[in-house]
Design a protein around this motif. Structure first.
Motif, short mmCIF file in Angstrom:
data_model
loop_
_atom_site.label_atom_id
_atom_site.label_comp_id
_atom_site.label_asym_id
_atom_site.label_seq_id
_atom_site.Cartn_x
_atom_site.Cartn_y
_atom_site.Cartn_z
N UNK A 1 -24.91 33.89 1.73
CA UNK A 1 -23.86 32.89 1.55
C UNK A 1 -23.92 32.31 0.14
N UNK A 2 -25.12 32.00 -0.32
CA UNK A 2 -25.27 31.41 -1.65
C UNK A 2 -24.83 32.40 -2.73
N UNK A 3 -25.20 33.67 -2.57
CA UNK A 3 -24.87 34.63 -3.62
C UNK A 3 -23.41 35.07 -3.59
N UNK A 4 -22.75 34.98 -2.44
CA UNK A 4 -21.35 35.38 -2.35
C UNK A 4 -20.41 34.30 -2.89
N UNK A 5 -20.71 33.04 -2.60
CA UNK A 5 -19.74 32.02 -2.98
C UNK A 5 -20.31 30.79 -3.69
N UNK A 6 -21.54 30.41 -3.41
CA UNK A 6 -22.10 29.20 -4.01
C UNK A 6 -22.36 29.33 -5.50
N UNK A 7 -23.14 30.31 -5.86
CA UNK A 7 -23.49 30.52 -7.27
C UNK A 7 -22.27 30.96 -8.10
N UNK A 8 -21.40 31.86 -7.59
CA UNK A 8 -20.21 32.19 -8.39
C UNK A 8 -19.33 30.99 -8.70
N UNK A 9 -19.25 30.05 -7.78
CA UNK A 9 -18.48 28.83 -8.05
C UNK A 9 -19.07 28.06 -9.23
N UNK A 10 -20.38 27.95 -9.26
CA UNK A 10 -21.03 27.24 -10.37
C UNK A 10 -20.92 28.02 -11.68
N UNK A 11 -20.97 29.34 -11.60
CA UNK A 11 -20.82 30.16 -12.80
C UNK A 11 -19.43 29.98 -13.40
N UNK A 12 -18.41 29.98 -12.55
CA UNK A 12 -17.05 29.77 -13.05
C UNK A 12 -16.89 28.39 -13.67
N UNK A 13 -17.53 27.39 -13.09
CA UNK A 13 -17.49 26.04 -13.68
C UNK A 13 -18.15 26.05 -15.06
N UNK A 14 -19.24 26.80 -15.20
CA UNK A 14 -19.90 26.91 -16.51
C UNK A 14 -19.04 27.63 -17.53
N UNK A 15 -18.30 28.63 -17.08
CA UNK A 15 -17.39 29.34 -18.00
C UNK A 15 -16.32 28.39 -18.52
N UNK A 16 -15.80 27.55 -17.65
CA UNK A 16 -14.80 26.56 -18.08
C UNK A 16 -15.40 25.65 -19.13
N UNK A 17 -16.61 25.21 -18.92
CA UNK A 17 -17.25 24.35 -19.91
C UNK A 17 -17.44 25.08 -21.23
N UNK A 18 -17.69 26.38 -21.17
CA UNK A 18 -17.81 27.17 -22.40
C UNK A 18 -16.51 27.24 -23.18
N UNK A 19 -15.39 27.22 -22.48
CA UNK A 19 -14.08 27.24 -23.15
C UNK A 19 -13.78 25.96 -23.91
#
Length: 148
Positions: free
Chosen positions: A51-69
């Motif tokens: 569950x964590x690897x399918x949806x939890x961590x990807x959500x945080x990674x996408x949030x980090x990408x936004x911060x990178x922008x």
């Protein structure tokens, strides 16, 4: 025109909502029978990692990408959506914590008690990132509506 950052932040919100739904249903499954646990064999550690690897961590990674922008553009809408992601994570994980006492001790493997707290802290960090993006956009003038 909706920008890429807004779509990515919406993806992060969708992944966070899916993560919370999966976590709540999994914890309710483990705690439905009170102190007896579910009537079938389950590998709670494996399911939790999945569950964590399918949806939890990807959500945080996408949030980090936004911060990178944010280094190249001011993005207020994405910041607002990141705050919504944080609210979903903190509220959902707070509910999951209330389910933990109903889970049988046999199913309380490594992570069952600590994962909700990790994602509450992650949600607070995402809220700070979203607030920073909103504040930065307001300070320097919003440029979301410009077409590049």
């Amino acid at each position: 025109m909706v920008r890429l950052e807004t779509w990515i932040s919406l993806g992060s919100l969708g992944m966070a909502m899916m993560f919370i739904a999966l976590m709540i249903s999994f914890y309710l499954f483990l705690g439905t029978q009170g102190k007896k646990g579910p009537g079938i064999y389950v590998d709670p550690e494996g399911v939790l990692i999945q569950i964590i690897s399918i949806s939890g961590v990807p959500s945080l990674i996408l949030a980090g990408i936004i911060f990178g922008f944010q280094k190249t553009r001011e993005i207020i809408y994405a910041g607002i959506i990141l705050v919504a992601v944080a609210i979903v994570l903190v509220a959902g994980m707070s509910f999951v914590i209330t389910i933990i006492p109903n889970i049988n001790g046999d199913y309380k493997v490594a992570g069952i008690d600590s994962v909700p707290y990790v994602f509450i802290i992650s949600g607070i960090i995402v809220a700070c990132l979203g607030g920073y993006l909103i504040n930065k956009s307001k300070r320097y003038g919003r440029k979301d509506d410009e077409i590049h």
